[in-house]
Design a protein around this motif. Structure first.
Motif, PDB file in Angstrom:
ATOM      1  N   LEU A  75       0.613  -0.916   0.073  1.00 25.20           N
ATOM      2  CA  LEU A  75      -0.478   0.568  -0.262  1.00 25.20           C
ATOM      3  C   LEU A  75       0.716   1.141  -0.130  1.00 25.20           C
ATOM      4  O   LEU A  75       0.498   2.495  -0.587  1.00 25.20           O
ATOM      5  CB  LEU A  75      -1.307   0.311   0.984  1.00 25.20           C
ATOM      6  CG  LEU A  75      -1.666  -0.957   1.683  1.00 25.20           C
ATOM      7  CD1 LEU A  75      -2.912  -1.451   2.459  1.00 25.20           C
ATOM      8  CD2 LEU A  75      -2.603  -1.098   0.120  1.00 25.20           C
ATOM      9  N   GLU A  76       2.032   1.227   0.518  1.00 26.10           N
ATOM     10  CA  GLU A  76       2.623   2.697   0.701  1.00 26.10           C
ATOM     11  C   GLU A  76       3.375   2.571  -0.659  1.00 26.10           C
ATOM     12  O   GLU A  76       3.739   3.826  -1.280  1.00 26.10           O
ATOM     13  CB  GLU A  76       4.493   2.093   1.530  1.00 26.10           C
ATOM     14  CG  GLU A  76       3.525   2.472   3.201  1.00 26.10           C
ATOM     15  CD  GLU A  76       4.514   1.678   4.100  1.00 26.10           C
ATOM     16  OE1 GLU A  76       5.978   1.736   3.739  1.00 26.10           O
ATOM     17  OE2 GLU A  76       4.268   1.807   5.118  1.00 26.10           O
ATOM     18  N   VAL A  77       3.719   1.396  -1.576  1.00 23.70           N
ATOM     19  CA  VAL A  77       4.404   1.544  -2.791  1.00 23.70           C
ATOM     20  C   VAL A  77       3.065   2.496  -3.164  1.00 23.70           C
ATOM     21  O   VAL A  77       3.719   3.275  -4.568  1.00 23.70           O
ATOM     22  CB  VAL A  77       5.080   0.237  -3.969  1.00 23.70           C
ATOM     23  CG1 VAL A  77       5.381   0.084  -4.532  1.00 23.70           C
ATOM     24  CG2 VAL A  77       5.978  -0.010  -1.946  1.00 23.70           C
ATOM     25  N   ARG A  78       2.348   2.105  -3.394  1.00 23.29           N
ATOM     26  CA  ARG A  78       1.056   2.277  -4.367  1.00 23.29           C
ATOM     27  C   ARG A  78       0.688   3.858  -4.087  1.00 23.29           C
ATOM     28  O   ARG A  78       0.577   4.461  -5.567  1.00 23.29           O
ATOM     29  CB  ARG A  78      -0.327   1.719  -3.591  1.00 23.29           C
ATOM     30  CG  ARG A  78      -1.256   1.895  -4.414  1.00 23.29           C
ATOM     31  CD  ARG A  78      -2.624   0.668  -4.231  1.00 23.29           C
ATOM     32  NE  ARG A  78      -3.457   0.762  -5.418  1.00 23.29           N
ATOM     33  CZ  ARG A  78      -4.061   2.022  -5.367  1.00 23.29           C
ATOM     34  NH1 ARG A  78      -4.292   3.001  -4.246  1.00 23.29           N
ATOM     35  NH2 ARG A  78      -5.541   1.756  -6.338  1.00 23.29           N
ATOM     36  N   ALA A  79       0.445   4.275  -3.076  1.00 22.64           N
ATOM     37  CA  ALA A  79       1.328   5.136  -3.136  1.00 22.64           C
ATOM     38  C   ALA A  79       1.494   6.267  -3.069  1.00 22.64           C
ATOM     39  O   ALA A  79       1.760   7.774  -3.707  1.00 22.64           O
ATOM     40  CB  ALA A  79       0.517   5.550  -1.218  1.00 22.64           C
ATOM     41  N   GLN A  80       3.502   5.871  -3.064  1.00 21.05           N
ATOM     42  CA  GLN A  80       3.829   6.950  -3.456  1.00 21.05           C
ATOM     43  C   GLN A  80       4.317   7.144  -4.814  1.00 21.05           C
ATOM     44  O   GLN A  80       3.903   8.235  -5.647  1.00 21.05           O
ATOM     45  CB  GLN A  80       5.864   6.052  -3.223  1.00 21.05           C
ATOM     46  CG  GLN A  80       5.669   6.372  -1.117  1.00 21.05           C
ATOM     47  CD  GLN A  80       5.610   7.175  -1.464  1.00 21.05           C
ATOM     48  OE1 GLN A  80       6.099   8.818  -1.911  1.00 21.05           O
ATOM     49  NE2 GLN A  80       5.160   8.198  -0.107  1.00 21.05           N
ATOM     50  N   ALA A  81       3.903   5.832  -5.475  1.00 14.08           N
ATOM     51  CA  ALA A  81       3.773   5.250  -6.685  1.00 14.08           C
ATOM     52  C   ALA A  81       2.514   6.790  -7.489  1.00 14.08           C
ATOM     53  O   ALA A  81       2.824   7.284  -8.756  1.00 14.08           O
ATOM     54  CB  ALA A  81       3.672   4.375  -7.472  1.00 14.08           C
ATOM     55  N   LEU A  82       1.504   6.783  -6.668  1.00 14.01           N
ATOM     56  CA  LEU A  82       0.040   7.940  -7.561  1.00 14.01           C
ATOM     57  C   LEU A  82       0.847   9.341  -7.332  1.00 14.01           C
ATOM     58  O   LEU A  82       0.723   9.813  -7.535  1.00 14.01           O
ATOM     59  CB  LEU A  82      -0.492   7.252  -7.068  1.00 14.01           C
ATOM     60  CG  LEU A  82      -1.605   6.258  -6.918  1.00 14.01           C
ATOM     61  CD1 LEU A  82      -2.388   5.883  -6.110  1.00 14.01           C
ATOM     62  CD2 LEU A  82      -1.603   6.230  -8.609  1.00 14.01           C
ATOM     63  N   LEU A  83       1.482   9.384  -6.003  1.00 16.48           N
ATOM     64  CA  LEU A  83       1.607  10.731  -5.456  1.00 16.48           C
ATOM     65  C   LEU A  83       3.095  10.795  -7.021  1.00 16.48           C
ATOM     66  O   LEU A  83       2.894  12.386  -7.576  1.00 16.48           O
ATOM     67  CB  LEU A  83       3.113  11.190  -4.651  1.00 16.48           C
ATOM     68  CG  LEU A  83       3.581  11.914  -3.834  1.00 16.48           C
ATOM     69  CD1 LEU A  83       2.356  12.942  -3.963  1.00 16.48           C
ATOM     70  CD2 LEU A  83       4.086  12.183  -2.454  1.00 16.48           C
TER      71      LEU A  83
END
Length: 150
Positions: A45-53
């Motif tokens: 979930l952290e990877v996804r949030a950083q990628a979306l940012l």
């Protein structure tokens, strides 16, 4: 698209980008302060949030270039990062689908305080019921052959 509509969309994009940037700064502050444990890596979930940012930031750069009338070739690095981030997000999608059931189950359990009666995992076999049962025949040592059919 009218100019006033484009300006309104850009203002909305600016407000959303500022909100995401503030969230990113807060997360970075928590990591640097030791409030988030990253010794064993980062979660999906952290990877996804950083990628979306990152995707949002690069998309804002491209929209800004187009708003100034520049070609997309002038923002080549941002365009390449957009493609890379899209590939990362597409590769994360199957992992998220596999974890979706588990995440939903955990969220339901957290909301209700435990497993519900309709939870499929509550219907699993009980090993205690699989223990050897006492024999019902009068002489368990004697086994008779079945009668032959004519």
């Amino acid at each position: 698209m009218a100019a006033s509509e484009a300006v309104a969309l850009l203002e909305a994009l600016r407000a959303q980008a500022a909100e995401v940037a503030a969230h990113g700064r807060e997360m970075l502050r928590r990591v640097r302060g030791g409030q988030l444990d990253t010794r064993q890596g980062v979660s999906l979930l952290e990877v996804r949030a950083q990628a979306l940012l990152g995707y949002l930031q690069d998309l804002a750069l491209l929209v800004g270039a187009k708003a100034r009338g520049e070609s997309l070739r002038s923002a080549g690095a941002a365009r390449e990062r957009l493609l890379e981030t899209r590939v990362v997000l597409e590769k994360l999608r199957p992992l998220e689908q596999r974890l979706k059931y588990h995440l939903e189950k955990l969220l339901r359990a957290a909301a209700s305080g435990g497993r519900g009666a309709e939870d499929p995992l509550s219907f699993r076999p009980a090993p205690s019921n699989m223990a050897a049962q006492p024999s019902r025949s009068p002489n368990p040592a004697r086994i008779s052959a079945p009668a032959a059919a004519p």
